[in-house]
Design an enzyme around this catalytic site. Structure first.
Site, PDB file in Angstrom:
ATOM      1  N   ARG A 192       0.953  -1.271   0.453  1.00  0.00           N
ATOM      2  CA  ARG A 192       0.119  -0.328  -0.061  1.00  0.00           C
ATOM      3  C   ARG A 192       0.825   1.555  -0.514  1.00  0.00           C
ATOM      4  NH1 ARG A 192      -5.199   1.195   4.552  1.00  0.00           N
ATOM      5  NH2 ARG A 192      -3.231   2.355   5.431  1.00  0.00           N
TER       6      ARG A 192
ATOM      7  N   THR B 215      -0.832   7.615  -0.716  1.00  0.00           N
ATOM      8  CA  THR B 215      -1.748   7.632  -1.437  1.00  0.00           C
ATOM      9  C   THR B 215      -2.749   6.210  -0.631  1.00  0.00           C
ATOM     10  OG1 THR B 215      -1.295   5.886  -3.510  1.00  0.00           O
ATOM     11  CG2 THR B 215      -1.541   8.265  -3.194  1.00  0.00           C
TER      12      THR B 215
ATOM     13  N   ASP C 286       0.479  -1.772  12.399  1.00  0.00           N
ATOM     14  CA  ASP C 286       1.292  -2.530  11.338  1.00  0.00           C
ATOM     15  C   ASP C 286       1.709  -3.922  10.543  1.00  0.00           C
ATOM     16  OD1 ASP C 286       2.906  -1.029   8.405  1.00  0.00           O
ATOM     17  OD2 ASP C 286       2.574  -3.424   9.124  1.00  0.00           O
TER      18      ASP C 286
ATOM     19  N   ASP D 260       4.973  -5.325   9.985  1.00  0.00           N
ATOM     20  CA  ASP D 260       6.111  -4.931  11.283  1.00  0.00           C
ATOM     21  C   ASP D 260       6.147  -5.530  12.041  1.00  0.00           C
ATOM     22  OD1 ASP D 260       7.321  -2.869   8.925  1.00  0.00           O
ATOM     23  OD2 ASP D 260       6.310  -1.552  10.309  1.00  0.00           O
TER      24      ASP D 260
HETATM   25  C1  PRP Z   1      -0.544  -4.020   4.898  1.00  0.00           C
HETATM   26  C2  PRP Z   1      -2.442  -5.213   4.680  1.00  0.00           C
HETATM   27  C3  PRP Z   1      -2.986  -5.303   3.902  1.00  0.00           C
HETATM   28  C4  PRP Z   1      -2.845  -4.058   4.055  1.00  0.00           C
HETATM   29  C5  PRP Z   1      -4.945  -3.546   4.040  1.00  0.00           C
HETATM   30  O1  PRP Z   1      -0.206  -4.176   3.887  1.00  0.00           O
HETATM   31  O2  PRP Z   1      -1.189  -5.917   5.983  1.00  0.00           O
HETATM   32  O3  PRP Z   1      -2.386  -6.181   3.218  1.00  0.00           O
HETATM   33  O4  PRP Z   1      -2.297  -3.239   4.039  1.00  0.00           O
HETATM   34  O5  PRP Z   1      -4.505  -2.188   3.934  1.00  0.00           O
HETATM   35  P1  PRP Z   1      -6.702  -1.456   2.101  1.00  0.00           P
HETATM   36  O6  PRP Z   1      -7.061  -2.654   2.834  1.00  0.00           O
HETATM   37  O7  PRP Z   1      -5.872  -0.254   2.432  1.00  0.00           O
HETATM   38  O8  PRP Z   1      -5.621  -2.587   1.431  1.00  0.00           O
HETATM   39  P2  PRP Z   1       1.216  -3.613   3.566  1.00  0.00           P
HETATM   40  O9  PRP Z   1       0.543  -2.482   2.901  1.00  0.00           O
HETATM   41  O10 PRP Z   1       1.485  -1.690   4.543  1.00  0.00           O
HETATM   42  O11 PRP Z   1       2.127  -4.472   3.056  1.00  0.00           O
HETATM   43  P3  PRP Z   1       3.192  -5.362   4.713  1.00  0.00           P
HETATM   44  O12 PRP Z   1       1.719  -6.657   4.670  1.00  0.00           O
HETATM   45  O13 PRP Z   1       4.117  -5.679   3.501  1.00  0.00           O
HETATM   46  O14 PRP Z   1       2.593  -3.955   5.783  1.00  0.00           O
HETATM   47  N1  URA Z   2      -2.383  -2.181   7.272  1.00  0.00           N
HETATM   48  C1  URA Z   2      -2.061  -2.375   8.646  1.00  0.00           C
HETATM   49  O1  URA Z   2      -1.025  -3.138   8.995  1.00  0.00           O
HETATM   50  N2  URA Z   2      -2.418  -2.180   9.563  1.00  0.00           N
HETATM   51  C2  URA Z   2      -3.570  -1.149   9.320  1.00  0.00           C
HETATM   52  O2  URA Z   2      -4.252  -0.340  10.392  1.00  0.00           O
HETATM   53  C3  URA Z   2      -4.128  -0.503   7.929  1.00  0.00           C
HETATM   54  C4  URA Z   2      -3.672  -1.148   7.328  1.00  0.00           C
END
Ligand code: PRP
Ligand code: URA
Length: 209
Positions: A104, A108, A200, A203
């Site tokens: 994400r 944006t 997150d 993380d």
């Molecule tokens: C986070 C989470 C989802 C997404 C959710 O991933 O694990 O995949 O955000 O958000 P959305 O519903 O608004 O799309 P991120 O993009 O942070 O990647 P990561 O899992 O690699 O940390």
């Molecule tokens: N992705 C995450 O990991 N946490 C949130 O709250 C939203 C998106």
């Protein structure tokens, strides 16, 4: 809402409380994500197709319903969805695994695909998308778009924490997709994080922050 199941079970709620706690360490966080996923899997697999097979017990022959191998694929959205894979495999170890990489954009919140490797024959399987967080819904919608473009007809998705905004958007984009969430939170904040949420997920799973 049709096709949306929020589990809200006491056993799940108990584990989600520990998961949310900012003092929960990476090891326990990972274990809880797996355990909660297993509990959600139990519900999400309720209507998975089965076939009747013959079994011979020590006493007699009988028939029993079994899930056909190769009929289910789980699709973790990288990275955080990876934390849910063992939770499904603990109940159904033969589920194939397809990986979709989405991140994400921090400004944006638009999802960007960076990886896709799906099992052969995916079009004829039930595909279950795994992502602990359903926030704006963008990542789940983009993953389901991709699966439908590959011909997948039967899709479910499983989340640990969802925002009402994400559920509504995903349901509007893909009303045929069955959505299972351990719990649903209050709302998104101004930077599209789920509140109260857990922070997150990627993380916290992988210790990157
Ligand atoms: C986070 C989470 C989802 C997404 C959710 O991933 O694990 O995949 O955000 O958000 P959305 O519903 O608004 O799309 P991120 O993009 O942070 O990647 P990561 O899992 O690699 O940390
Ligand atoms: N992705 C995450 O990991 N946490 C949130 O709250 C939203 C998106």
């Amino acid at each position: 809402m049709n096709n949306v199941t929020i589990l809200n079970h006491p056993l799940i709620s108990h584990k989600v409380a520990i998961l949310r706690d900012k003092n929960t360490d990476t090891k326990q966080f990972r274990e809880l994500i797996e355990e909660i996923t297993t509990l959600v899997t139990y519900e999400a697999f309720k209507d998975i197709p089965t076939v009747e097979v013959e079994v011979e017990t020590p006493l007699e022959k009988t028939t029993q319903q079994m899930i056909v191998d190769d009929s289910v694929a789980i699709i973790p959205i990288l990275r955080a969805g990876l934390g849910m894979v063992n939770g499904v495999h603990s109940l159904f170890p033969t589920a194939k695994v397809g990986h979709v990489g989405m991140y994400r954009d921090e400004e944006t919140c638009i999802p960007h695909e960076y990886y896709c490797k799906l099992p052969v024959g995916i079009a004829n399987m039930v595909a279950i998308v795994l992502d602990p967080m359903l926030a704006t819904g963008g990542s789940a919608i983009a993953t389901i778009d991709l699966l439908k473009a590959k011909g997948v007809k039967h899709i479910k998705c499983m989340h640990i924490i969802a925002a009402p905004e994400g559920i509504a958007k995903l349901h509007e984009a893909h009303p045929d997709v069955q959505i299972y969430c351990a719990t649903c939170d209050r709302q998104l904040n101004e930077v599209n994080y789920i509140v109260p949420g857990l922070g997150d997920a990627g993380d916290r799973l992988f210790g990157t922050k």
